[in-house]
Design a protein around this motif. Structure first.
Motif, PDB file in Angstrom:
ATOM      1  N   LEU A   1       1.216  -1.144  -0.071  1.00 51.47           N
ATOM      2  CA  LEU A   1       0.187   0.055  -0.054  1.00 51.47           C
ATOM      3  C   LEU A   1       1.027   0.882  -0.149  1.00 51.47           C
ATOM      4  O   LEU A   1       0.826   2.205  -1.168  1.00 51.47           O
ATOM      5  N   ARG A   2       1.742   0.692   0.910  1.00 53.93           N
ATOM      6  CA  ARG A   2       2.975   2.249   0.699  1.00 53.93           C
ATOM      7  C   ARG A   2       3.625   2.146  -0.627  1.00 53.93           C
ATOM      8  O   ARG A   2       3.881   3.597  -1.438  1.00 53.93           O
ATOM      9  N   GLU A   3       3.519   1.531  -1.267  1.00 52.83           N
ATOM     10  CA  GLU A   3       4.653   1.485  -1.913  1.00 52.83           C
ATOM     11  C   GLU A   3       3.502   2.337  -3.932  1.00 52.83           C
ATOM     12  O   GLU A   3       3.425   2.693  -4.361  1.00 52.83           O
ATOM     13  N   GLU A   4       2.275   1.291  -3.420  1.00 50.09           N
ATOM     14  CA  GLU A   4       1.331   2.353  -4.745  1.00 50.09           C
ATOM     15  C   GLU A   4       1.213   3.390  -3.989  1.00 50.09           C
ATOM     16  O   GLU A   4       0.501   4.016  -4.915  1.00 50.09           O
ATOM     17  N   GLU A   5       1.173   3.568  -3.115  1.00 50.67           N
ATOM     18  CA  GLU A   5       1.122   5.179  -3.021  1.00 50.67           C
ATOM     19  C   GLU A   5       1.865   5.900  -3.504  1.00 50.67           C
ATOM     20  O   GLU A   5       1.955   7.483  -4.966  1.00 50.67           O
ATOM     21  N   PHE A   6       3.219   6.226  -3.279  1.00 49.75           N
ATOM     22  CA  PHE A   6       4.806   6.523  -3.972  1.00 49.75           C
ATOM     23  C   PHE A   6       4.377   6.198  -5.061  1.00 49.75           C
ATOM     24  O   PHE A   6       4.754   7.572  -5.722  1.00 49.75           O
ATOM     25  N   TYR A   7       3.759   5.251  -6.009  1.00 55.88           N
ATOM     26  CA  TYR A   7       4.055   5.709  -7.664  1.00 55.88           C
ATOM     27  C   TYR A   7       2.739   5.824  -7.822  1.00 55.88           C
ATOM     28  O   TYR A   7       2.843   6.569  -9.047  1.00 55.88           O
ATOM     29  N   SER A   8       1.791   6.238  -7.548  1.00 56.79           N
ATOM     30  CA  SER A   8       0.755   6.487  -7.732  1.00 56.79           C
ATOM     31  C   SER A   8       0.823   8.054  -8.191  1.00 56.79           C
ATOM     32  O   SER A   8       0.456   9.053  -8.745  1.00 56.79           O
ATOM     33  N   LYS A   9       1.922   8.817  -7.003  1.00 55.71           N
ATOM     34  CA  LYS A   9       2.635  10.310  -7.326  1.00 55.71           C
ATOM     35  C   LYS A   9       3.683  10.604  -8.021  1.00 55.71           C
ATOM     36  O   LYS A   9       3.962  11.768  -8.163  1.00 55.71           O
ATOM     37  N   VAL A  10       3.925  10.040  -8.675  1.00 56.37           N
ATOM     38  CA  VAL A  10       5.594   9.921  -9.374  1.00 56.37           C
ATOM     39  C   VAL A  10       4.682   9.693 -11.267  1.00 56.37           C
ATOM     40  O   VAL A  10       3.930   9.987 -11.457  1.00 56.37           O
ATOM     41  N   THR A  11       4.802  11.803 -11.154  1.00 54.14           N
ATOM     42  CA  THR A  11       4.588  12.271 -12.375  1.00 54.14           C
ATOM     43  C   THR A  11       5.536  11.821 -13.533  1.00 54.14           C
ATOM     44  O   THR A  11       5.029  12.022 -14.706  1.00 54.14           O
ATOM     45  N   GLU A  12       6.701  11.906 -13.590  1.00 54.12           N
ATOM     46  CA  GLU A  12       7.836  11.370 -14.584  1.00 54.12           C
ATOM     47  C   GLU A  12       8.433  10.899 -13.691  1.00 54.12           C
ATOM     48  O   GLU A  12       9.204  11.005 -12.744  1.00 54.12           O
ATOM     49  N   PHE A  13       9.426   9.592 -14.689  1.00 56.20           N
ATOM     50  CA  PHE A  13       9.810   8.135 -14.487  1.00 56.20           C
ATOM     51  C   PHE A  13      11.203   9.020 -15.344  1.00 56.20           C
ATOM     52  O   PHE A  13      11.068   8.562 -16.501  1.00 56.20           O
ATOM     53  N   ARG A  14      12.105   9.215 -14.883  1.00 58.13           N
ATOM     54  CA  ARG A  14      13.454   9.293 -15.775  1.00 58.13           C
ATOM     55  C   ARG A  14      14.062   8.733 -15.599  1.00 58.13           C
ATOM     56  O   ARG A  14      15.087   7.795 -16.593  1.00 58.13           O
ATOM     57  N   GLY A  15      14.616   7.401 -14.104  1.00 62.64           N
ATOM     58  CA  GLY A  15      15.216   6.555 -14.776  1.00 62.64           C
ATOM     59  C   GLY A  15      15.563   5.963 -13.103  1.00 62.64           C
ATOM     60  O   GLY A  15      15.171   7.143 -11.601  1.00 62.64           O
TER      61      GLY A  15
END
Length: 117
Positions: A50-64
Motif C-alpha cells: 500500500l505504501r509503495e502503491e501510494e508512492f508510485y501513484s504520485k510519480v508524475t515523471e520517471f526518468r530512471g
C-alpha cells in the motif's frame, strides 16, 4: 534462480523496468519490515504494498533508476541506487540511495533505505 546474488540482480532489473510492485510480490516475505532512514518502519507485505502503491501513484515523471553497486554477503545484500523522477508532492528528485536487504528462506525479510533528505 536459487542464489541471493541471482535474486537481487533480477529484483534490481525489475525495478529498472518500472516493475517495483511486481518485485515486491515476488521477492519479499509476508512479514517483511521496510524502513527509510530513521522513520517508523512499515511492517508486513500488504502494508508495504500500500505504501509503495501510494508512492508510485504520485510519480508524475520517471526518468530512471540504476543500480550502481551491488554487494552480496551471507544472508544480506546492499545496493547503491541512483533515482531520477518527479513526484507530485516532492518535486524533482535526483539522488543516490543505499538499500540493505536481509534475506531468509529466499525472501527479503527486512530492508532499510539510507539517503540524504
Amino acid at each position: 534462480m536459487n542464489s541471493i546474488s541471482e535474486k537481487i540482480h533480477a529484483l534490481n532489473e525489475m525495478v529498472v523496468q518500472g516493475k517495483g510492485l511486481e518485485a515486491l510480490n515476488k521477492y519479499y516475505a509476508e512479514e517483511v519490515i521496510m524502513q527509510a532512514n530513521e522513520q517508523e518502519p512499515t511492517v508486513g507485505k500488504e502494508a508495504n504494498r500500500l505504501r509503495e502503491e501510494e508512492f508510485y501513484s504520485k510519480v508524475t515523471e520517471f526518468r530512471g533508476a540504476e543500480p550502481l553497486k551491488v554487494a552480496v554477503g551471507v544472508g544480506v545484500t546492499m545496493v547503491e541506487w541512483h533515482f531520477d523522477y518527479t513526484h507530485e508532492e516532492w518535486g524533482v528528485r535526483n539522488y543516490k540511495q543505499v538499500s540493505v536487504q536481509e534475506w531468509k528462506d529466499g525472501k527479503i525479510v527486512k530492508e532499510k533505505f539510507y539517503y540524504a533528505n
